[in-house]
Design a protein around this motif. Structure first.
Motif, short mmCIF file in Angstrom:
data_model
loop_
_atom_site.label_atom_id
_atom_site.label_comp_id
_atom_site.label_asym_id
_atom_site.label_seq_id
_atom_site.Cartn_x
_atom_site.Cartn_y
_atom_site.Cartn_z
N ALA A 10 0.74 -1.16 0.05
CA ALA A 10 -0.10 0.11 0.19
C ALA A 10 1.09 1.25 0.01
O ALA A 10 0.43 2.23 -0.86
CB ALA A 10 -0.97 0.05 1.21
N GLU A 11 2.02 1.26 0.72
CA GLU A 11 2.65 2.35 0.78
C GLU A 11 3.49 2.49 -0.62
O GLU A 11 3.68 3.66 -1.07
CB GLU A 11 3.73 2.16 1.71
CG GLU A 11 3.39 2.21 3.39
CD GLU A 11 4.61 2.13 4.40
OE1 GLU A 11 5.39 1.58 3.81
OE2 GLU A 11 4.07 2.18 5.50
N MET A 12 3.91 1.64 -1.18
CA MET A 12 4.55 1.80 -2.45
C MET A 12 3.60 2.28 -3.44
O MET A 12 3.80 3.22 -4.48
CB MET A 12 5.17 0.06 -2.83
CG MET A 12 6.11 -0.08 -2.14
SD MET A 12 6.79 -1.91 -2.60
CE MET A 12 7.20 -1.81 -4.35
N ILE A 13 2.33 1.85 -3.59
CA ILE A 13 1.25 2.11 -4.49
C ILE A 13 0.89 3.64 -4.42
O ILE A 13 0.91 4.29 -5.12
CB ILE A 13 -0.12 1.36 -4.53
CG1 ILE A 13 0.41 -0.06 -4.91
CG2 ILE A 13 -1.15 1.86 -5.15
CD1 ILE A 13 -0.77 -0.78 -4.93
N SER A 14 0.91 4.21 -3.06
CA SER A 14 0.38 5.31 -2.64
C SER A 14 1.76 6.24 -3.17
O SER A 14 1.55 7.49 -3.42
CB SER A 14 0.20 5.47 -1.13
OG SER A 14 1.36 5.30 -0.21
N THR A 15 2.92 5.70 -2.92
CA THR A 15 4.26 6.51 -3.49
C THR A 15 4.19 6.79 -4.91
O THR A 15 4.31 7.77 -5.20
CB THR A 15 5.37 5.81 -2.98
OG1 THR A 15 5.52 5.72 -1.60
CG2 THR A 15 6.73 6.43 -3.08
N ILE A 16 3.82 5.74 -5.38
CA ILE A 16 3.64 5.85 -7.07
C ILE A 16 2.76 6.92 -7.29
O ILE A 16 2.86 7.81 -8.40
CB ILE A 16 3.61 4.61 -7.56
CG1 ILE A 16 4.56 3.71 -7.44
CG2 ILE A 16 3.18 4.67 -9.30
CD1 ILE A 16 4.44 2.17 -7.99
N ILE A 17 1.45 6.89 -6.75
CA ILE A 17 0.38 7.67 -7.09
C ILE A 17 0.69 9.13 -6.80
O ILE A 17 0.70 10.20 -7.58
CB ILE A 17 -0.60 7.30 -6.42
CG1 ILE A 17 -1.28 6.01 -7.10
CG2 ILE A 17 -1.87 8.30 -6.49
CD1 ILE A 17 -2.65 5.36 -6.14
N MET A 23 4.49 15.12 -10.14
CA MET A 23 4.96 15.46 -11.56
C MET A 23 3.97 16.05 -12.61
O MET A 23 4.27 16.89 -13.33
CB MET A 23 5.50 14.25 -12.26
CG MET A 23 6.72 13.63 -11.39
SD MET A 23 7.44 12.05 -12.04
CE MET A 23 7.59 12.43 -13.73
N ALA A 24 2.74 15.38 -12.33
CA ALA A 24 1.66 16.28 -13.05
C ALA A 24 1.43 17.88 -12.78
O ALA A 24 1.31 18.56 -13.57
CB ALA A 24 0.41 15.41 -13.02
N LEU A 25 1.65 18.18 -11.53
CA LEU A 25 1.51 19.42 -11.04
C LEU A 25 2.62 20.55 -11.62
O LEU A 25 2.42 21.47 -11.95
CB LEU A 25 1.48 19.48 -9.49
CG LEU A 25 0.07 18.95 -8.87
CD1 LEU A 25 0.04 18.68 -7.31
CD2 LEU A 25 -1.26 19.79 -9.22
N MET A 26 3.78 19.76 -11.32
CA MET A 26 4.90 20.35 -11.85
C MET A 26 4.97 20.80 -13.25
O MET A 26 5.24 21.85 -13.65
CB MET A 26 6.22 19.82 -11.42
CG MET A 26 6.53 19.62 -9.97
SD MET A 26 7.11 21.37 -9.24
CE MET A 26 8.55 21.62 -10.26
N ALA A 27 4.30 19.77 -14.10
CA ALA A 27 4.08 20.12 -15.33
C ALA A 27 3.31 21.15 -15.94
O ALA A 27 3.26 21.94 -16.73
CB ALA A 27 3.79 18.66 -16.14
N GLY A 28 2.18 21.21 -15.01
CA GLY A 28 1.09 22.37 -15.31
C GLY A 28 1.61 23.49 -14.82
O GLY A 28 1.23 24.48 -15.51
N SER A 63 10.97 25.76 -5.12
CA SER A 63 9.95 26.17 -4.02
C SER A 63 8.54 25.60 -4.44
O SER A 63 8.12 25.13 -3.38
CB SER A 63 9.99 27.61 -4.12
OG SER A 63 9.41 28.08 -5.36
N ILE A 64 8.35 25.33 -5.47
CA ILE A 64 6.99 24.69 -5.85
C ILE A 64 6.83 23.29 -5.46
O ILE A 64 5.71 22.96 -5.06
CB ILE A 64 6.60 24.97 -7.25
CG1 ILE A 64 6.26 26.37 -7.50
CG2 ILE A 64 5.33 24.19 -7.76
CD1 ILE A 64 6.37 26.77 -8.98
N SER A 65 8.11 22.78 -5.86
CA SER A 65 7.94 21.26 -5.40
C SER A 65 8.04 21.04 -3.72
O SER A 65 7.44 19.88 -3.24
CB SER A 65 9.32 20.43 -6.02
OG SER A 65 10.45 21.02 -5.43
#
Length: 74
Positions: A10-17, A23-28, A63-65
């Protein structure tokens, strides 16, 4: 023992998500910054060798990250 394996999975899956979300937020954010500036950022950095702009954009992403990571953790 199975309980520990389930927690790790569960921790691995949540880490991937959360990684994909970050990454999607940084691209945005990059798209918004590129849209708001009146000049092409990549041309300024690559062709004109504008080191000050490169450092500014790099620190902006750091800073955004940090902000995104704090929001995801809370």
């Amino acid at each position: 023992m199975q309980y520990l394996a389930a927690i790790q999975l569960a921790e691995m899956i949540s880490t991937i998500i959360y990684t994909v979300l970050g990454m999607a937020l940084m691209a945005g954010v990059w798209k918004v910054i590129d849209w708001l500036t009146p000049f092409p950022i990549m041309k300024e950095i690559e062709q004109d060798q504008n080191m000050a702009l490169a450092v500014l954009i790099g620190m902006l992403f750091v800073s955004i990250s940090i902000i995104i990571a704090a929001v995801i953790v809370s």
